[in-house]
Each structure stands twice: as C-alpha cells, then as structure tokens.
Write an enzyme that holds these catalytic residues in place. Structure first.
Site, PDB file in Angstrom:
ATOM      1  N   ASP A 181     127.443 -22.075  16.594  1.00 51.43           N
ATOM      2  CA  ASP A 181     128.224 -22.385  15.389  1.00 51.43           C
ATOM      3  C   ASP A 181     128.110 -21.243  14.394  1.00 51.43           C
ATOM      4  OD1 ASP A 181     128.396 -25.115  13.001  1.00 51.43           O
ATOM      5  OD2 ASP A 181     129.951 -23.919  13.936  1.00 51.43           O
ATOM      6  N   PHE A 239     124.776 -32.280   9.480  1.00 45.53           N
ATOM      7  CA  PHE A 239     123.956 -33.427   9.861  1.00 45.53           C
ATOM      8  C   PHE A 239     123.499 -34.265   8.690  1.00 45.53           C
ATOM      9  CE2 PHE A 239     123.707 -32.637  14.266  1.00 45.53           C
ATOM     10  CZ  PHE A 239     123.914 -31.279  14.385  1.00 45.53           C
TER      11      PHE A 239
END
Ligand SMILES: *[C@@H]1O[C@H](CO)[C@@H](O)[C@H](O)[C@H]1NC(C)=O
Ligand SMILES: *[C@@H]1O[C@H](CO)[C@@H](O)[C@H](O)[C@H]1NC(C)=O
Ligand SMILES: *[C@@H]1O[C@H](CO)[C@@H](O)[C@H](O)[C@H]1NC(C)=O
Ligand SMILES: *[C@@H]1O[C@H](CO)[C@@H](O)[C@H](O)[C@H]1NC(C)=O
Ligand SMILES: *[C@@H]1O[C@H](CO)[C@@H](O)[C@H](O)[C@H]1NC(C)=O
Ligand SMILES: *[C@@H]1O[C@H](CO)[C@@H](O)[C@H](O)[C@H]1NC(C)=O
Ligand SMILES: *[C@@H]1O[C@H](CO)[C@@H](O)[C@H](O)[C@H]1NC(C)=O
Ligand SMILES: *[C@@H]1O[C@H](CO)[C@@H](O)[C@H](O)[C@H]1NC(C)=O
Length: 774
Positions: A662, A549
């Site tokens: 993840d 991110f």
C-alpha cells in the site's frame, strides 16, 4: 461481588456497634421505608447498579439517578427528575426523599415536602402492596409486592435518559404505547434534555437517526438481518449480541453482553456543536471509560453529503461521485467538491405504462453499499430477490431495489444475485448512499438500456485502452526504476562494505538491521493507562486522522516524547500471537526511511501501535493540498531518494523480503527535516526466500497505485510495490494525483496522461523491440 463488600461493611459497623444503620444492602423501598437523601439502594444479585440522590459536578441541584455501583468513576446512566431538580446540592437537602405511597405513586419530594417528580402505574388497577426496586440491569421498577415476583406497573427502562444499557430497548412499543429515545444531557453539569437525540424512525424500512437540534447528523441504515448497514464493524464485536425486532408489537433495538463482567453502554453526547453516539466500555485496569465505537465518524457518515443519486466513498478523492448513468446536477458545485446537489439520470427509464414489465431497462449492482435512505422506500417481506427485480421492472417509479434480509440465503452481501430475502424498493432519488471497501450489501440501481450499453461498451474499450497504456507506461517506469535501483546498489557497494550503513550519522543506533544483532529485541508494551494519559483519554482534539484500520491519535508521554497511537479496530481476526509476531517483525525493521515503532499496547480486545510522531504529516499533504509551500526540486529529490532507500531495504536489504502493498503518498510521512518515512505496514506481506509472487483472493491497497496484474488477478510481488513506487514518482514530479484529477476537459488519470505523452515520443519504436531491449 457486592456481598463480600456488604458483609465487610456490616462487620465493620457491627464492630463499631452501629449495626442498625447498615441497611445499604437493600434494593427495595416500600411505603413504610422511603429512601433518604444520604442513602443509596444497591441492586440485588451482583450489585451492579446503585440508585440515589446526586449532584452532578459543577451543579447546584439535586437529582435522583442510577449509576454503576462497581465503576469507580461515578457514571450516571439514568436520571428520574432531569427536568425537575431539587434546588441546592445533595448535602444541602438532607430531607429529600424517594417514596412510594400506599396508593402506588412513586414520588421524589424536596426537603420542604414539595413533590418535584412522580409516576404511577399505567394501568388503572390498584397495587395491593406497592414497592419500588432497583434491578441488577439498572432498571428501576414500580411493582406489586416487595418480593421476587410481582407485576411491573412502571419501569425506568421505558424512559431512557442518555444511555442505552444492555437489555434496554430503543424504539417503539406499540402495545405499551411507548416511544423510547435517548437524549443527551445539556452539559456534564446539567442532566436536562439536550440537543442530541437517538431516535428509531419507523417510516419505510426502520432506521435509527442521530439528531443534533433540528438536524439529522447520522443514519444507521436499515437492519439487514444481521446488523445496521451503516455500522460496518458490528460483526467484529465479540461478546455482544445485537437484537433488532420489527413486528406489529414493537420496532426496537437492543444489545446484550455475553459476560456480565463486561460493562458497556451506548450513549448520546453533545460536545461543542457536535452530536455523537458512542459506545464506551469500562477498563478497570485504566480506571477509565474506553471509547469502543462512535458515530458519525467520517465525511461520508454525514447525512447525504453527495445528494440524491450520488455515492460517497471515503477512499476516493473527492469523496462524492455520481452513480453510473447519472451526471452532476450542478457541475459547477461538484467541481468545488460540494456534492449535496446530487446527480440526475442521463437517460430516462423505459416506462410506458405502470404494471407492464419494462423489457429494456436493466440494473447495475453497487457492491458493498450502505443502502440509501429507506424513509420513503417500501418493504415487501414476501418477495425473493429475483421477484423483487421483477416488481421493480413493473413499477414505473422504482429506481432501485435490494434484499431486506441478507442473512437468509447467504448472498446479498457482496455476494451473488440469488441471495437474501425480502424486498426493499426505492421509488425516489437514492439519497445518502455510501460504499465501503469491505462491508455493506448489494444495491441494484435501475438504468435505461442505453446507459447499460454505454457502460458495457465503454468498460470494454477502457479495459483495452488501459491494458495498452499501462503496459507502455509500466515499461517506462520499470526502466526508470531499474536504473535508479542499480544506481543505488552501485553507490552502496562502492561505500565501505558493511560498517557504515546509509544512515550512519544519527546516534540512535539499531535502525538498520545488520546480521549480528537484533535478535534480542524487546518491544516495549505500553499499558492502556499510559496511552490514555498521553492522548488525553483519546480525546477528539488529539485525533490525527483515520487510518485504514482505525483512528490515529497524537500523544505525549510523561517524558515529553511525542508519539502517534494507532488503534486497530477489532476487525482483524488475528490472534494475539500473530499480532505480537507482526509487531515484533515491524519493530525489527529499523531504517531511517521507515517509521519507527516504539511499542504496542494489548488490553483485551484493544490493540494499539505506538509510533514516533512525525511533525510534517504525510507527503500527500505537501504534494496535493498545501498550496502555500511548494517543495523545491532538491527536497523532492531527497524525498524520492529516501523512499527508494526505504523500499529497497524492505525488498532486499532487510532480513525478510517484505512487500508493502500500500505504498502511496499518504503512507509516506515526513519528519521535522522532511526525511521521508514509509509507514503503515498493516497490509504488508512477508515473502519466504523461495517465493517471488503470491496470488491472493483478497486484493487490498489503493486504487490508482495498484499494478494491473494485482488489481485484476490478485498477483503481487515486489513488482507491485515498484509499480506503486512509479506512480508515486510521477506524483512527486508532477504534483498531481494519479486519480482524482477533476477536470472536465481532460478526464484522464495521471498515468493515462503520461502514457499518452510517452506514446507520442516512442510511437515509432515497436513495442516488441522495447521489450527486447529491456
Ligand atoms: C442519614 O441522615 C439521617 C438524618 O438526616 C441520620 O439519622 C442517618 O443516620 C443518616 N444515615 C446514614 C447512613 O448516614
Ligand atoms: C420547596 O423546594 C422546591 C424544590 O427545591 C422549590 O421549588 C420550592 O419553591 C420550595 N417550596 C418552598 C415553600 O420553599
Ligand atoms: C445553591 O443553592 C442553594 C439553594 O438554592 C443556595 O442557598 C446556595 O447559596 C447555592 N450555592 C451556591 C454555591 O451557589
Ligand atoms: C418517536 O419520537 C421521535 C422523537 O420525539 C419522533 O420523531 C418519532 O416520530 C416518534 N415516533 C413515533 C412512531 O411516534
Ligand atoms: C467473564 O470475564 C471474566 C474476566 O474476563 C472471566 O474471568 C470470566 O471467566 C468470564 N465469565 C464467563 C462466564 O465467561
Ligand atoms: C405510474 O404510477 C405512479 C404512481 O405509482 C405515477 O406517479 C406515474 O405517473 C405512473 N406512470 C405512468 C406512466 O402511468
Ligand atoms: C410502485 O411502488 C410503490 C412503492 O412500492 C407503490 O407505492 C406504488 O403503488 C407502485 N406503483 C404501482 C403502479 O404498482
Ligand atoms: C432473516 O433471515 C434469517 C435466516 O433465514 C432469519 O433467521 C431472520 O429471522 C430473518 N430476519 C427477518 C427480520 O426476517
């Protein structure tokens, strides 16, 4: 905003009896009133900019420049005489002046009368009453008439220095004959032209390049109607408008801010050997410039790291691969992960005669692409995407095509084939192509029929093989994992119930969430200033890496505590409350094998998470990269045990049921004692009590760790994490990556390899009985 200030100044001076000297309010000079060295002009309106003489810190010369009037840290955005300074500092040059002559020449003179810099009206027409004015957007203009109107005869915006201000245009104005580029200062104490430049390149489909010396270091990609295809996060900028004009009169790029109180600019800087383009935004609370965006950012941002017909993907290891239907030109170099030589076509295109449509060639779509260098491509705005395809098939040299404007027709950007208008056609090798996880447009690469057939045939066969292989290996993994989980459960249950949790030895408390406490948890909010100070102003030197991110920085708080600061890019459409909720949730997940969140920072659009710093990086570094220290079995075992506990906590023992989504070696961090800690909850999902699986349209995660039902159908549950966990186990045990094993003889993933071995072992037991026994 400036007027109260100026009134205050006037009042003060009036009280002191020196009203006559208070003329700082003016924004214009005329032949009768030049600008003295100890004076500044302040723009009218909001008083955003000031113009005056200055000496950069560490220098001994004087320049005339424009700086922000409302930014407490003097930030010069434009310099007139960058190549012709006046010797000595400002204080030593009381006689220096900026004046406009009756004839319409704007000139800077040193104290001894020597003119070091001058400009005059471009047109031959004489100015009746010349005046120079600093405008509220930072533009210094020479014009006719001191009042509000008056034709502009010359303007500073036509000669940018290193900074692009809102409303300023980068690029070419064919009418005025101006080519506006940004060039960096040589150093912070020397405004003269440095090595880094931002240039609009109009050949082919226009693109912006960053040059560093003689080398291109970044390419924006062409404008796709909405944004540059190489700037993934433009769409998430709120409060900015970007304009790109490509016409017979001009090819320019500019930006505007919606709210004038936002102070933001683009600038080129030369730092060490690097050339950077960066967007900075002033944060008054922190009294610092905040780096909003910069380029080049990652390995794939370099210009053509994978050569012609190669594709760069930062999510792959190695980052370079060949386009379908192409093979490495020099396999030896590729094996050493040097992709610059690129790839060559396996089968020549069907091309007997130019002008006749090839009946056998076809196209393979590369989704989410930053399209290849358009410098030698041709653009035809009159064609639709389908006509573009036809044109490509008719032209022997056409290698690929794409839509030139994705904003018309809706599709084109990862969407259907019909979308977009305009036609970009490549007739050379496809250089500097990269793909993004979730951005970019569709590129259609031309392939010979046989390569297309192979493609279809192979993928069908591969799918079957994968399905068979996966189900066998999945079973084996599930058996192993189930055994381990049961064992762990048992072990836990046999311990004294309740009080001594697994990690009871450390004294930090509150890490394992019981049922009695924790509701009153207050998460510290750090202010931006504290974090900026801790990370040295988000210095590049402190950058630990790039998360999914945004960048992650290392920092040190005033009390000496080391932290890792994860900045979240503006991509997340999450509201503030949801963000806070999520942060609180993560904060409540306290477990020895989960990375601890210390707090967060919210400042306008900026959101950051502050974690404890992990001295030993991530597990993948030890498993796959570091070859000097080999983890012994004891350590590997402890790591596996720790990850298992962390995962079990997420799935069962915490108050919520959390699917991490993840789990991979890169997301397991190790502390000083090599205790594994699961990190990165950016994709985690919370399950309600009743839910056991969710179907999602947006599959996130990392290929190679994703369970088949998740990757193909978007169904995820705790089992998807268990699959990733199984892959991780295999990687820890074997020391090899599941994907990215690059060996020419055995081009198989670790999972495929294991399933083959397993197949040999169990091939006499029919699969059905395996399932029954399970
Ligand atoms: C600027 O310097 C001149 C003399 O060089 C002096 O007369 C004038 O008062 C100064 N103005 C300001 C605003 O300090
Ligand atoms: C006047 O000042 C300029 C700029 O500082 C310098 O280059 C020049 O040599 C000076 N001329 C004289 C006669 O001192
Ligand atoms: C700065 O430059 C002036 C004029 O060239 C010179 O007289 C002075 O000594 C210099 N000062 C320093 C600190 O170098
Ligand atoms: C504009 O200037 C840049 C850098 O000086 C140069 O590379 C480019 O060719 C120029 N463009 C045009 C159209 O003159
Ligand atoms: C601009 O931003 C400031 C500070 O965030 C805010 O107070 C003001 O209302 C905004 N103005 C407009 C026109 O949105
Ligand atoms: C097709 O045209 C291109 C130039 O557009 C030329 O280089 C190529 O040789 C031609 N091919 C054939 C087969 O005529
Ligand atoms: C093929 O396309 C290129 C680029 O558009 C063009 O220069 C060339 O003339 C075309 N060749 C033919 C035969 O149409
Ligand atoms: C792209 O398409 C949009 C929507 O039709 C249109 O508004 C825009 O002007 C187009 N841009 C260019 C460069 O043609």
């Amino acid at each position: 905003m400036a007027s109260p200030l100026l009134c205050g100044c006037a009042l003060l001076l009036y009280l002191l009896g020196h009203l006559a000297t208070c003329h700082a309010a003016r924004d214009t000079i005329t032949p009768s009133s030049p600008l003295a060295a100890n004076e500044t002009l302040v723009s009218g309106g909001d008083g955003n900019f000031a113009l005056g003489f200055f000496t950069p810190p560490g220098a001994n010369s004087t320049y005339l420049g424009v700086w922000y009037n409302k930014v407490s840290l003097r930030t010069v955005v434009w310099v007139a005489n960058r190549e012709a300074p006046i010797a000595g500092a400002v204080g030593d040059n009381p006689g220096a002046t900026l004046s406009v002559s009756g004839g319409g020449t704007l000139a800077i003179a040193a104290g001894n009368g020597t003119v070091v810099w001058s400009v005059r009206s471009a047109s031959s027409r004489r100015l009746a009453s010349p005046a120079a004015q600093i405008l509220d957007n930072g533009n210094l203009v020479l014009k006719d008439g001191a009042g509000g109107g008056g034709a502009v005869a010359w303007e500073g915006f036509d000669y940018p220095t290193d900074t692009l201000l809102p409303e300023m245009k980068l690029g070419i104005d064919y009418v005025k004959g101006k080519n506006r580029t940004l060039t960096s200062w040589k150093s912070p104490s020397d405004p003269s032209t440095g090595p880094v430049a931002m240039v609009m390149d109009t050949t082919g489909d226009p693109q912006v390049f960053i040059w560093n010396g003689g080398e291109k270091v970044w390419r924006s990609g062409p404008w796709d109607g909405v944004q540059f295809t190489g700037v993934p996060d433009t769409a998430t900028y709120s409060g900015f408008t970007f304009s790109f004009i490509n016409s017979a009169q001009e090819v320019t790029y500019s930006f505007q801010v919606h709210n004038a109180s936002i102070i933001s600019h683009l600038g080129v800087v030369s730092s060490g050997n690097y050339g950077l383009l960066q967007r900075s935004t002033w944060v008054e609370a922190a009294r610092a410039w905040n780096l909003y965006w910069y380029a080049p950012k990652d390995q794939c941002d370099a210009v053509s790291p994978c050569g012609a017909n190669g594709v760069c993907d930062t999510n792959n290891m190695p980052v370079c691969s060949c386009l379908r239907g192409f093979t490495p030109r020099t396999p030896a170099a590729w094996a050493l992960r040097d992709g610059r030589d690129g790839c060559v076509r396996s089968t020549p295109l069907d091309c007997r005669r130019n002008g006749t449509t090839s009946t056998t060639d076809g196209f393979v779509a590369v989704r989410h692409a930053k399209v290849p260098d358009t410098e030698r491509s041709a653009v035809d705005w009159s064609l639709t995407l389908e006509q573009c395809r036809q044109a490509c098939l008719r032209n022997c040299s056409c290698t690929a095509y794409a839509s030139a404007n994705v904003s018309s027709g809706g599709g084109g950007r990862g969407g259907g084939a019909g979308g977009g208008s305009g036609c970009v056609m490549w007739t050379t090798g496809l250089t500097d192509l990269r793909v993004y996880p979730d951005f970019g447009q569709d590129l259609f690469v031309r392939l010979a029929a046989s390569d297309l057939d192979v493609l279809e045939g192979r993928s069908r066969a591969a799918r079957i093989r994968i399905a068979v292989g996966v189900s066998v290996s999945l079973l084996a993994l599930l058996l192993a994992v189930a055994g381990l989980l049961i064992w762990l459960r048992k072990r836990r249950l046999t311990r004294t119930a309740g009080s001594s949790k697994w990690s009871g030895s450390r004294s930090t408390g509150r890490r394992y969430e019981g049922s009695s406490h924790g509701d009153d948890l207050e998460l510290p909010i750090f202010d931006l200033g504290t974090i900026a100070a801790a990370t040295d102003g988000f210095s590049i030197n402190n950058k630990l890496g790039e998360g999914g991110f945004g960048p992650v920085y290392k920092g040190k708080l005033e009390d000496g505590m080391e932290i890792a600061v994860k900045t979240l890019s503006k991509t997340s459409a999450q509201g503030l409350d949801e963000f806070k909720n999520e942060v609180l949730l993560i904060a409540k997940l306290q477990h020895r094998n989960l990375v601890r969140l210390l707090g967060c920072s919210i400042s306008g659009q900026e959101r950051m998470l502050v974690y404890e710093y992990m001295a030993n990086k991530s597990l993948d570094f030890f498993l796959f990269e570091k070859d000097t220290v080999v983890l012994d079995w004891q350590v590997r075992y402890r790591i596996i045990e720790g990850i298992t506990r962390g995962l079990l906590y997420l799935h069962q023992d915490s108050r919520y049921r959390i699917i991490h989504r993840d789990l991979k070696a890169a997301n397991v961090l190790l502390d000083k004692e090599m205790t594994p800690k699961i990190s990165d909850f950016g994709m985690a999902r919370i399950f309600g009590n009743e839910e056991t699986e969710i179907n999602t349209l947006k599959v996130v995660g990392t290929y190679g760790y994703m369970s088949p039902e998740y990757a193909m159908d978007g169904i995820f549950s705790v089992k998807s994490d268990v699959f990733s966990y199984g892959v991780l186990l295999l990687e820890i045990v074997s020391g090899r990556r599941n994907r990215g094993v690059y060996s020419s003889s055995n081009n198989q993933s670790l999972l495929g390899h294991v399933s083959e071995i397993l197949h040999h072992v169990v091939n006499r037991i029919p699969a059905v009985s395996l399932i029954k026994n399970f």
